[in-house]
Scaffold this motif. Structure first.
Motif, PDB file in Angstrom:
ATOM      1  N   SER A  72       0.860  -1.186   0.000  1.00 46.06           N
ATOM      2  CA  SER A  72       0.000   0.000   0.000  1.00 46.06           C
ATOM      3  C   SER A  72       0.897   1.237   0.000  1.00 46.06           C
ATOM      4  CB  SER A  72      -0.904  -0.036   1.227  1.00 46.06           C
ATOM      5  OG  SER A  72      -2.009   0.788   1.067  1.00 46.06           O
ATOM      6  N   ASP A  74       1.080   4.107  -1.373  1.00 46.04           N
ATOM      7  CA  ASP A  74       0.619   5.493  -1.454  1.00 46.04           C
ATOM      8  C   ASP A  74      -0.345   5.857  -0.331  1.00 46.04           C
ATOM      9  OD1 ASP A  74       2.014   5.838  -3.995  1.00 46.04           O
ATOM     10  OD2 ASP A  74       0.507   4.440  -4.740  1.00 46.04           O
ATOM     11  N   VAL A  83      -2.325  -1.339  -4.249  1.00 41.60           N
ATOM     12  CA  VAL A  83      -1.512  -0.928  -5.400  1.00 41.60           C
ATOM     13  C   VAL A  83      -2.510  -0.567  -6.490  1.00 41.60           C
ATOM     14  CG1 VAL A  83       0.205  -1.657  -7.095  1.00 41.60           C
ATOM     15  CG2 VAL A  83       0.386  -2.439  -4.720  1.00 41.60           C
ATOM     16  N   THR A  87      -0.356   4.090  -8.670  1.00 45.54           N
ATOM     17  CA  THR A  87       0.889   3.594  -8.087  1.00 45.54           C
ATOM     18  C   THR A  87       1.871   3.311  -9.216  1.00 45.54           C
ATOM     19  OG1 THR A  87      -0.291   2.567  -6.236  1.00 45.54           O
ATOM     20  CG2 THR A  87       1.941   1.770  -6.688  1.00 45.54           C
TER      21      THR A  87
END
Length: 168
Positions: A72, A74, A83, A87
Motif C-alpha cells: 500500500s 501510497d 496498489v 501507483t
C-alpha cells in the motif's frame, strides 16, 4: 473555449516542467477516476492481486512501513490503499482530463508513466519475504490491461450479443 484554455494551461505546465527539468508530484485521484474511460483496464485491475495487496497483510504488518511500502505504497502520502492505477502510472491530477489523455505525448509530459521492469522490481525483488522468483514478461501478462489481444477480447465481449435462438 473552456477546453481550449484548459489545454493551453496543461501545455504551458508541461512545457515549463520539461524545460526546467523539475519533477512535480501530482495528487492521486483514485482508481475510480480511471474506470469511466478505461473500464476494461479497471476490471483487469480489480481482478488482480494489486487491488487487494493491502488486505494480504496481517494486522501487525499493516502497521509496518516495510510491508506498506509495497502492499500500500501510497497510503501515507495520498491516502490510497493497495496498489492502484496511479501507483504504477503516476498521480493523475494533470493527465486525467480527457483532452490530455487523447494526446499521449502531452499526457506523458504532465505525468503519465509507462511502468518499466525496474519500477516493478522496486517491490518484486529477491528481498521480498514471500515472493517467488519474479519473471517480468510472464508477470506482465497477468496484469495485461492494454494489449490489443486483451482490449480486443474485452471489446468483443462487451459488444457481443447473444445469437438468436434457431427455429425448429
Amino acid at each position: 473555449m473552456r477546453a481550449r484554455g484548459s489545454w493551453l494551461l496543461s501545455f504551458a505546465l508541461a512545457l515549463a516542467l520539461s524545460l526546467s527539468g523539475a519533477a512535480v508530484a501530482a495528487d492521486f485521484l483514485g482508481p475510480e477516476s480511471c474506470k469511466g474511460c478505461h473500464p476494461a483496464a479497471y476490471e483487469a485491475w480489480m481482478q488482480s492481486k494489486h487491488a487487494r495487496a493491502g488486505d494480504s497483510l496481517s494486522e501487525t504488518q499493516q502497521k509496518d512501513a516495510r510491508c506498506l511500502s509495497c502492499h500500500s505504497p501510497d497510503q501515507a502520502s495520498q491516502g490510497v490503499s493497495h496498489v492502484t492505477c496511479e501507483t504504477c502510472h503516476g498521480g493523475g491530477q494533470y493527465y486525467s482530463p480527457g483532452y490530455v489523455m487523447k494526446d499521449a505525448e502531452l499526457a506523458r509530459l504532465v505525468g503519465l508513466v509507462d511502468p518499466s521492469e525496474k519500477a516493478c522490481r522496486n517491490c518484486h525483488d529477491a528481498s521480498s519475504p514471500s515472493l517467488k522468483p519474479f519473471n517480468f514478461v510472464e508477470s506482465l501478462k497477468a496484469i495485461d490491461h492494454w494489449s490489443p489481444e486483451r482490449t480486443g477480447k474485452s471489446a468483443r465481449a462487451e459488444n457481443a450479443s447473444p445469437e438468436p435462438a434457431k427455429k425448429k
